[in-house]
Design a protein around this motif. Structure first.
Motif, PDB file in Angstrom:
ATOM      1  N   ASN A 248       4.812  -4.705  -9.733  1.00 15.38           N
ATOM      2  CA  ASN A 248       3.972  -5.375  -8.748  1.00 15.38           C
ATOM      3  C   ASN A 248       4.240  -6.876  -8.832  1.00 15.38           C
ATOM      4  O   ASN A 248       4.716  -7.355  -9.857  1.00 15.38           O
ATOM      5  N   PRO A 249       3.907  -7.637  -7.769  1.00 16.25           N
ATOM      6  CA  PRO A 249       4.111  -9.092  -7.840  1.00 16.25           C
ATOM      7  C   PRO A 249       3.403  -9.691  -9.044  1.00 16.25           C
ATOM      8  O   PRO A 249       3.858 -10.659  -9.643  1.00 16.25           O
ATOM      9  N   SER A 250       2.256  -9.126  -9.397  1.00 13.96           N
ATOM     10  CA  SER A 250       1.570  -9.521 -10.617  1.00 13.96           C
ATOM     11  C   SER A 250       1.224  -8.215 -11.334  1.00 13.96           C
ATOM     12  O   SER A 250       0.593  -7.345 -10.743  1.00 13.96           O
TER      13      SER A 250
ATOM     14  N   ARG B 206      -0.426 -11.687   0.739  1.00 10.26           N
ATOM     15  CA  ARG B 206      -0.109 -11.467   2.145  1.00 10.26           C
ATOM     16  C   ARG B 206       0.005 -12.785   2.898  1.00 10.26           C
ATOM     17  O   ARG B 206      -0.558 -13.801   2.501  1.00 10.26           O
TER      18      ARG B 206
ATOM     19  N   CYS C 178       1.469  -4.178  -1.042  1.00  5.49           N
ATOM     20  CA  CYS C 178       1.068  -5.535  -1.397  1.00  5.49           C
ATOM     21  C   CYS C 178       1.290  -6.507  -0.259  1.00  5.49           C
ATOM     22  O   CYS C 178       1.343  -7.722  -0.456  1.00  5.49           O
ATOM     23  N   GLY C 179       1.444  -6.015   0.970  1.00  3.16           N
ATOM     24  CA  GLY C 179       1.593  -6.913   2.113  1.00  3.16           C
ATOM     25  C   GLY C 179       2.934  -7.601   2.093  1.00  3.16           C
ATOM     26  O   GLY C 179       3.712  -7.448   1.166  1.00  3.16           O
ATOM     27  N   GLY C 180       3.265  -8.349   3.119  1.00  2.31           N
ATOM     28  CA  GLY C 180       4.564  -9.015   3.115  1.00  2.31           C
ATOM     29  C   GLY C 180       4.615 -10.147   4.101  1.00  2.31           C
ATOM     30  O   GLY C 180       3.625 -10.591   4.596  1.00  2.31           O
TER      31      GLY C 180
ATOM     32  N   VAL D 157      10.859 -16.985  -2.779  1.00  2.00           N
ATOM     33  CA  VAL D 157       9.798 -16.085  -2.314  1.00  2.00           C
ATOM     34  C   VAL D 157       9.353 -15.244  -3.517  1.00  2.00           C
ATOM     35  O   VAL D 157      10.194 -14.739  -4.259  1.00  2.00           O
ATOM     36  N   PRO D 158       8.032 -15.141  -3.755  1.00  2.00           N
ATOM     37  CA  PRO D 158       7.596 -14.438  -4.962  1.00  2.00           C
ATOM     38  C   PRO D 158       8.220 -13.055  -5.080  1.00  2.00           C
ATOM     39  O   PRO D 158       7.947 -12.171  -4.287  1.00  2.00           O
TER      40      PRO D 158
ATOM     41  N   MET E 203      -5.690   1.752  -6.957  1.00  3.20           N
ATOM     42  CA  MET E 203      -4.915   0.521  -7.091  1.00  3.20           C
ATOM     43  C   MET E 203      -3.853   0.411  -6.005  1.00  3.20           C
ATOM     44  O   MET E 203      -3.579   1.354  -5.275  1.00  3.20           O
ATOM     45  N   ARG E 204      -3.264  -0.780  -5.937  1.00  2.00           N
ATOM     46  CA  ARG E 204      -2.172  -1.037  -5.002  1.00  2.00           C
ATOM     47  C   ARG E 204      -0.862  -1.036  -5.781  1.00  2.00           C
ATOM     48  O   ARG E 204      -0.794  -1.600  -6.865  1.00  2.00           O
TER      49      ARG E 204
ATOM     50  N   ALA F 240      -0.768  -7.152 -13.655  1.00  2.00           N
ATOM     51  CA  ALA F 240      -2.112  -6.736 -14.059  1.00  2.00           C
ATOM     52  C   ALA F 240      -2.773  -5.910 -12.972  1.00  2.00           C
ATOM     53  O   ALA F 240      -2.658  -6.219 -11.794  1.00  2.00           O
ATOM     54  N   VAL F 241      -3.440  -4.843 -13.354  1.00  2.00           N
ATOM     55  CA  VAL F 241      -4.207  -4.040 -12.395  1.00  2.00           C
ATOM     56  C   VAL F 241      -5.696  -4.173 -12.710  1.00  2.00           C
ATOM     57  O   VAL F 241      -6.477  -4.607 -11.874  1.00  2.00           O
TER      58      VAL F 241
ATOM     59  N   ALA G   6      -4.396  -6.201  -7.828  1.00  2.63           N
ATOM     60  CA  ALA G   6      -3.790  -4.895  -7.578  1.00  2.63           C
ATOM     61  C   ALA G   6      -4.824  -3.796  -7.370  1.00  2.63           C
ATOM     62  O   ALA G   6      -4.457  -2.644  -7.170  1.00  2.63           O
ATOM     63  N   ILE G   7      -6.104  -4.121  -7.425  1.00  2.00           N
ATOM     64  CA  ILE G   7      -7.127  -3.110  -7.121  1.00  2.00           C
ATOM     65  C   ILE G   7      -7.275  -3.031  -5.600  1.00  2.00           C
ATOM     66  O   ILE G   7      -7.322  -4.050  -4.915  1.00  2.00           O
ATOM     67  N   SER G   8      -7.327  -1.805  -5.088  1.00  4.01           N
ATOM     68  CA  SER G   8      -7.372  -1.582  -3.644  1.00  4.01           C
ATOM     69  C   SER G   8      -8.617  -2.185  -2.998  1.00  4.01           C
ATOM     70  O   SER G   8      -9.614  -2.434  -3.666  1.00  4.01           O
TER      71      SER G   8
ATOM     72  N   ASP H 259      -8.020  -7.161 -11.071  1.00  2.23           N
ATOM     73  CA  ASP H 259      -6.936  -8.026 -10.650  1.00  2.23           C
ATOM     74  C   ASP H 259      -6.595  -7.676  -9.201  1.00  2.23           C
ATOM     75  O   ASP H 259      -7.052  -6.675  -8.681  1.00  2.23           O
TER      76      ASP H 259
END
Lengths: 108, 151
Positions: free
Chosen positions: B93-95, A35, B149-151, B26-27, B116-117, B97-98, A68-70, A66
């Motif tokens: 996702n940008p990355s 962000r 994931c925001g922006g 930009v990623p 997760m996101r 891995a979760v 990606a966890i909320s 990682d």
């Protein structure tokens, strides 16, 4: 940000050999590092990167987190209990801080 | 120095090209190849078979910030039939891995739930690595209305 507050739900009693369900939640922003703030600068990553659960000193469950966890990471998992004892939960932050919590269980 | 028309055109073309590369820097989101590479790193080069592991995720997630995800691996969790670890990856996702979960005999069952996101609509993959080295996977597509994931 207030200090992360762990919340854990473990049954108080169980029979030997039971597989119990444990739920954990900890308040944490889990800033992903993706962000940007108002000025367009990236907000640095700050997440909890490791969670572990031990029973009487033996490892039960472990997770590498990682970004990606909320936010306020939640986990639900199982554990097999053969004897009375205490579960110890630890969360490790990116900055090295460790948050922990303990719950006792009585096996009949 | 006076610019000729030709030089001026060349300069502006360069500026446009520069701006375009700037945008690309930009990623961007990770590609399925990145996710695949991560899986291969996790399995040690083995291609996972389908079966044994079941991944549960909603078909449609209105809010990509908290998408519940759970999995379950068929295993006695004792003796040789033991699940070592399970990795979850999100392809776009940008990355990718979760999270990676590690189990022991005391886990009783190789199952877990978390949240997760997800940045956008994509495939979520769970890969299970057994103690004997065999690997299994399951895949679910999750449609995301608002990215997380925001922006």
């Amino acid at each position: 940000m207030a200090a992360p507050k762990p919340r854990v739900k473990v049954p108080k009693t169980a029979s030997a050999g039971d597989i119990i369900t444990i739920k954990t939640l900890i308040s944490h922003t889990m800033e992903s590092g993706q962000r940007k703030d108002k000025d367009g600068k990236p907000i640095p990553r700050k997440i909890i990167n490791k969670f572990t659960c031990e029973f009487n000193g033996q490892k039960v469950f472990e997770c590498d987190l990682d970004p990606a966890i909320s936010a306020n990471p939640f986990f639900e998992f199982n554990a097999k209990v053969n004897e009375s004892g205490a579960f110890k939960f630890t969360w490790v932050d990116d900055d090295g801080s460790v948050y922990s919590s303990e719950s006792k269980i009585e096996v009949k | 120095m006076r610019l000729t028309r030709r030089q001026a055109l060349g300069l502006s073309a360069g500026a446009i090209a520069f701006a375009a590369t700037g945008l690309r820097a930009v990623p961007a989101s990770a590609s399925p190849e990145d996710a695949q590479k991560r899986i291969m790193d996790f399995t040690g080069g083995k291609t996972p078979e389908s079966g044994k592991i079941t991944l549960n995720a909603p078909e449609i997630a209105e809010n990509g910030n908290t998408v519940p995800v759970s999995f379950e691996v068929e295993s006695a969790m004792g003796g040789d039939d033991l699940v070592d670890s399970v990795m979850i990856v999100a392809e776009a996702n940008p990355s990718p891995a979760v999270a990676t979960f590690h189990f022991t005999e005391l886990s009783g069952a190789a199952a877990a739930t978390t949240r997760m996101r997800l940045a956008k609509t994509q495939n979520v993959i769970a890969v299970a690595k057994m103690k004997d080295g065999s690997v299994y996977m399951d895949k679910k597509e999750v449609k995301v209305t608002i990215g997380g994931c925001g922006g």
